[in-house]
Write a protein that holds these residues in place. Sequence first.
Motif, PDB file in Angstrom:
ATOM      1  N   MET A 138      25.966  37.610  24.609  1.00  0.00           N
ATOM      2  CA  MET A 138      25.028  36.849  23.593  1.00  0.00           C
ATOM      3  C   MET A 138      25.867  36.595  22.434  1.00  0.00           C
ATOM      4  O   MET A 138      26.499  35.535  21.630  1.00  0.00           O
ATOM      5  CB  MET A 138      23.486  36.724  22.874  1.00  0.00           C
ATOM      6  N   TRP A 139      26.604  37.651  22.167  1.00  0.00           N
ATOM      7  CA  TRP A 139      27.584  37.754  21.179  1.00  0.00           C
ATOM      8  C   TRP A 139      28.555  36.845  21.217  1.00  0.00           C
ATOM      9  O   TRP A 139      29.536  35.963  20.802  1.00  0.00           O
ATOM     10  CB  TRP A 139      28.021  38.979  20.615  1.00  0.00           C
ATOM     11  N   ARG A 140      29.306  37.468  22.481  1.00  0.00           N
ATOM     12  CA  ARG A 140      30.478  36.311  23.192  1.00  0.00           C
ATOM     13  C   ARG A 140      30.310  34.738  22.973  1.00  0.00           C
ATOM     14  O   ARG A 140      31.229  33.339  22.845  1.00  0.00           O
ATOM     15  CB  ARG A 140      31.148  36.466  24.841  1.00  0.00           C
ATOM     16  N   VAL A 141      28.812  33.706  23.586  1.00  0.00           N
ATOM     17  CA  VAL A 141      28.460  32.753  23.540  1.00  0.00           C
ATOM     18  C   VAL A 141      28.170  32.863  22.684  1.00  0.00           C
ATOM     19  O   VAL A 141      29.251  31.107  21.987  1.00  0.00           O
ATOM     20  CB  VAL A 141      26.814  32.688  24.819  1.00  0.00           C
ATOM     21  N   TYR A 142      27.540  33.158  21.042  1.00  0.00           N
ATOM     22  CA  TYR A 142      28.169  32.956  19.548  1.00  0.00           C
ATOM     23  C   TYR A 142      29.065  33.013  19.442  1.00  0.00           C
ATOM     24  O   TYR A 142      29.350  31.714  18.325  1.00  0.00           O
ATOM     25  CB  TYR A 142      26.906  33.985  18.988  1.00  0.00           C
ATOM     26  N   SER A 143      30.511  33.839  19.820  1.00  0.00           N
ATOM     27  CA  SER A 143      31.353  33.714  19.238  1.00  0.00           C
ATOM     28  C   SER A 143      31.686  32.622  19.191  1.00  0.00           C
ATOM     29  O   SER A 143      33.193  32.531  18.591  1.00  0.00           O
ATOM     30  CB  SER A 143      31.527  34.702  19.677  1.00  0.00           C
ATOM     31  N   ILE A 144      31.887  32.102  20.300  1.00  0.00           N
ATOM     32  CA  ILE A 144      33.231  30.844  21.210  1.00  0.00           C
ATOM     33  C   ILE A 144      32.506  30.008  20.366  1.00  0.00           C
ATOM     34  O   ILE A 144      33.240  28.456  19.792  1.00  0.00           O
ATOM     35  CB  ILE A 144      32.647  31.271  22.645  1.00  0.00           C
ATOM     36  N   THR A 177      36.364  25.384  16.249  1.00  0.00           N
ATOM     37  CA  THR A 177      37.760  24.749  15.998  1.00  0.00           C
ATOM     38  C   THR A 177      39.067  24.654  16.355  1.00  0.00           C
ATOM     39  O   THR A 177      39.792  24.660  16.713  1.00  0.00           O
ATOM     40  CB  THR A 177      37.683  24.074  14.787  1.00  0.00           C
ATOM     41  N   LYS A 178      38.358  25.903  17.605  1.00  0.00           N
ATOM     42  CA  LYS A 178      39.603  27.018  17.613  1.00  0.00           C
ATOM     43  C   LYS A 178      39.113  27.034  19.010  1.00  0.00           C
ATOM     44  O   LYS A 178      38.049  27.657  19.501  1.00  0.00           O
ATOM     45  CB  LYS A 178      39.783  28.812  16.833  1.00  0.00           C
ATOM     46  N   ARG A 179      40.687  27.422  19.978  1.00  0.00           N
ATOM     47  CA  ARG A 179      40.370  28.624  21.589  1.00  0.00           C
ATOM     48  C   ARG A 179      40.619  29.970  21.376  1.00  0.00           C
ATOM     49  O   ARG A 179      40.667  30.333  20.908  1.00  0.00           O
ATOM     50  CB  ARG A 179      41.231  27.399  22.164  1.00  0.00           C
ATOM     51  N   LYS A 180      39.040  30.290  22.264  1.00  0.00           N
ATOM     52  CA  LYS A 180      38.909  31.398  21.981  1.00  0.00           C
ATOM     53  C   LYS A 180      38.702  31.864  23.687  1.00  0.00           C
ATOM     54  O   LYS A 180      37.478  31.439  24.014  1.00  0.00           O
ATOM     55  CB  LYS A 180      37.922  32.088  21.259  1.00  0.00           C
ATOM     56  N   VAL A 181      39.316  33.050  23.800  1.00  0.00           N
ATOM     57  CA  VAL A 181      39.243  33.677  24.761  1.00  0.00           C
ATOM     58  C   VAL A 181      38.251  34.766  24.710  1.00  0.00           C
ATOM     59  O   VAL A 181      39.218  35.854  24.050  1.00  0.00           O
ATOM     60  CB  VAL A 181      40.162  33.498  26.100  1.00  0.00           C
ATOM     61  N   ILE A 182      37.629  35.295  25.421  1.00  0.00           N
ATOM     62  CA  ILE A 182      36.709  36.921  25.568  1.00  0.00           C
ATOM     63  C   ILE A 182      36.505  37.638  27.042  1.00  0.00           C
ATOM     64  O   ILE A 182      35.837  36.459  27.667  1.00  0.00           O
ATOM     65  CB  ILE A 182      35.117  36.999  24.482  1.00  0.00           C
ATOM     66  N   ILE A 191      35.325  31.139  28.786  1.00  0.00           N
ATOM     67  CA  ILE A 191      34.628  29.833  28.026  1.00  0.00           C
ATOM     68  C   ILE A 191      35.513  29.326  26.554  1.00  0.00           C
ATOM     69  O   ILE A 191      36.220  30.655  26.213  1.00  0.00           O
ATOM     70  CB  ILE A 191      33.350  30.442  27.339  1.00  0.00           C
ATOM     71  N   SER A 192      36.080  27.773  26.358  1.00  0.00           N
ATOM     72  CA  SER A 192      36.929  27.437  25.481  1.00  0.00           C
ATOM     73  C   SER A 192      35.378  26.609  24.321  1.00  0.00           C
ATOM     74  O   SER A 192      35.088  25.776  25.824  1.00  0.00           O
ATOM     75  CB  SER A 192      38.205  26.788  25.975  1.00  0.00           C
ATOM     76  N   ALA A 193      35.427  26.644  23.167  1.00  0.00           N
ATOM     77  CA  ALA A 193      34.924  25.813  22.742  1.00  0.00           C
ATOM     78  C   ALA A 193      36.479  25.024  21.638  1.00  0.00           C
ATOM     79  O   ALA A 193      37.360  25.818  20.999  1.00  0.00           O
ATOM     80  CB  ALA A 193      33.961  26.494  21.482  1.00  0.00           C
ATOM     81  N   HIS A 194      36.257  23.248  21.827  1.00  0.00           N
ATOM     82  CA  HIS A 194      36.764  22.445  20.997  1.00  0.00           C
ATOM     83  C   HIS A 194      35.405  21.337  19.599  1.00  0.00           C
ATOM     84  O   HIS A 194      35.353  21.450  20.851  1.00  0.00           O
ATOM     85  CB  HIS A 194      37.627  22.821  21.471  1.00  0.00           C
ATOM     86  N   HIS A 195      36.227  21.459  18.598  1.00  0.00           N
ATOM     87  CA  HIS A 195      35.645  20.615  18.355  1.00  0.00           C
ATOM     88  C   HIS A 195      35.517  19.125  18.282  1.00  0.00           C
ATOM     89  O   HIS A 195      37.212  19.003  18.640  1.00  0.00           O
ATOM     90  CB  HIS A 195      35.439  20.484  16.397  1.00  0.00           C
TER      91      HIS A 195
END
Length: 397
Positions: A171-177, A183-188, A382-386
């Motif tokens: 759950m922390w990984r989903v929240y963090s990403i 606004t940042k691409r992040k890989v955990i 999982i990558s997230a961007h705005h």
Amino acid sequence: MSGPVKFSQGGDRMGDLLIEQNIEGMEDIVGVYNSIQDEITWNIPTEQLWYYSGGEPPFDSDITKTIELLQSIPNGILATVSVLAALGSALAITFLVFNIWKRNERQIKMSSPKVNNIIVIGILLAYLGVVLLGIDKSTVDAESFLCICRVRSWIIPMAFTLAFGGMFTKMWRVYSIVIANKTKRKVIKDHYLFGIIAMLLLVDFAILVPWQIIDPIRIKEDRLPIVQTKEDLEHHTKRVELYVICASANNTLWTLVVIVYKAFVLVFGAFLAWSTRNVKVSGLNDSHYVGLSIYNTVICCVVAVALSFLNTSSPAMTFALVSGFMLLCITVSLCMLFFPKVIALYRKNDIGDETFTGLRIGTAVVATMARKGAPSADIPTISAHHADHKSGITGLS
């Protein structure tokens, strides 16, 4: 002269001694004791002397026998809980085998199968801990009972850390990403999650090791008297309830330290689950079900801890309630985590050649279509961007 007189070596006169009894305020001679012949001659039947005790002479000391009634958990309750725990363990092992067998399937791979394995191991330890809670002095000898007490003081906290810690890190990984880094691409990757679980285990060791060294658990016996009945008085018996428990000198203090630490993790996990409640990855990521499992764990743990501190006269009732809530919590969490994966995997053939891998946040969706046979990384990223300030749309790669 009163008759033959003789003196003992201590100078006491030896002869006839009158035996008198106070009957209704009057001194009546009821017998004569000849100290020389060591004989008593009664003037009245002895049954009349001790009329208040049924003709039996009174005792010159307390002859009350103490009967200890060991308060234990009935074998029927322990057997029922053990059977339920065994069935739950069999289900957990089935899911573990399934998770390892299908680890290369996209539906399983996207849910971090290695972390799922850790969760299952924690759940198996939790089932074992529930059974150990029901073993008491009536089941095993004192030495074995002490060993079981010390083992379960380790198993239950570690089971919580492995099972809940695995759900917490996912759950922390989903929240963090998705939430914290729009606004940042992040890989955990998974090894970051393993590191968090290892840190939680280290905190457990930092509490449990000093506890066992400084203030080790010992067997303690408590006796509570039971009000004597008429039959008890007639048979000169006194009954007491015997409670044999495992505790240390400062058991409450150590237990509170463990509970405060676990409560902090529970609250943080509940916060992560609430913050990501609208985040869903249909068929691939299990964040929605992990969140539900965290809610379930929080509620059941609060109830179980409260019941464990409940001071009842029946250890069987306390054990039945605590073990029931623990089994419910463990089993529901296990089913929430793995049944959707099994259903998603065996429905993929009905969907067609394309599998939906989109990330849903509320009602906004950005989807990518992965065809069968398409190459995929060993560890899902999982990558997230705005993408849109108004809609909050994010993407999944």
